[in-house]
Design a protein around this motif. Structure first.
Motif, short mmCIF file in Angstrom:
data_model
loop_
_atom_site.label_atom_id
_atom_site.label_comp_id
_atom_site.label_asym_id
_atom_site.label_seq_id
_atom_site.Cartn_x
_atom_site.Cartn_y
_atom_site.Cartn_z
N GLN A 95 0.80 -1.23 0.00
CA GLN A 95 0.00 0.00 0.00
C GLN A 95 0.83 1.29 0.00
O GLN A 95 0.56 2.18 -0.81
N SER A 123 2.03 2.20 -3.44
CA SER A 123 1.04 2.23 -4.51
C SER A 123 0.60 3.64 -4.89
O SER A 123 -0.25 3.79 -5.76
N GLY A 152 -1.36 5.64 -3.48
CA GLY A 152 -2.79 5.82 -3.25
C GLY A 152 -3.70 4.88 -4.01
O GLY A 152 -4.90 4.89 -3.81
N SER A 195 -6.20 1.76 -1.50
CA SER A 195 -6.74 2.58 -0.41
C SER A 195 -7.19 1.71 0.76
O SER A 195 -7.40 0.49 0.61
N ASP A 196 -7.37 2.34 1.90
CA ASP A 196 -7.92 1.63 3.06
C ASP A 196 -9.32 1.10 2.74
O ASP A 196 -9.68 0.00 3.15
N ASP A 197 -10.09 1.88 1.98
CA ASP A 197 -11.44 1.46 1.61
C ASP A 197 -11.41 0.21 0.72
O ASP A 197 -12.24 -0.69 0.88
#
Length: 106
Positions: A82, A85, A87, A90-92
């Motif tokens: 992550q 990457s 962004g 994403s966490d989502d």
């Protein structure tokens, strides 16, 4: 999303050059399929090893398993990849993937 993921991971192969040892260390745990799949902790290759896991990856992170640098980061978890990457992971996306992984029967 695929374009964003591809663009976000474009510099990943350069970023991964110094991370070969941790990736290899993750591969040592690849045989532990009995544990539940974790979007945060399971190596990406272990998730992609099952048809259901690969489908969940392709749904939530299209282009990840076909990325040109996949062989370089497949032994890492999404949480490890992550930060590199830009962004694209994403966490989502990780949460959505986990929801799909939780639906997979062991």
């Amino acid at each position: 999303m695929k374009t964003m993921l591809t663009a976000g991971l474009a510099g990943l192969s350069l970023s991964l050059a110094g991370l070969a040892a941790p990736a290899l260390a993750q591969d040592a745990h690849a045989g532990h399929a009995a544990a539940a799949l974790s979007a945060e902790n399971t190596p990406i290759a272990d998730i992609a090893a099952s048809p259901e896991g690969k489908a969940a990856l392709d749904k939530n992170l299209p282009g990840l398993t076909t990325h040109e640098a996949y062989d370089q980061f497949k032994g890492m978890s999404l949480k490890q990849v992550q930060p590199m990457s830009q962004g694209a992971i994403s966490d989502d996306a990780i949460k959505a993937l986990q929801a799909d992984l939780d639906k997979i029967k062991k």
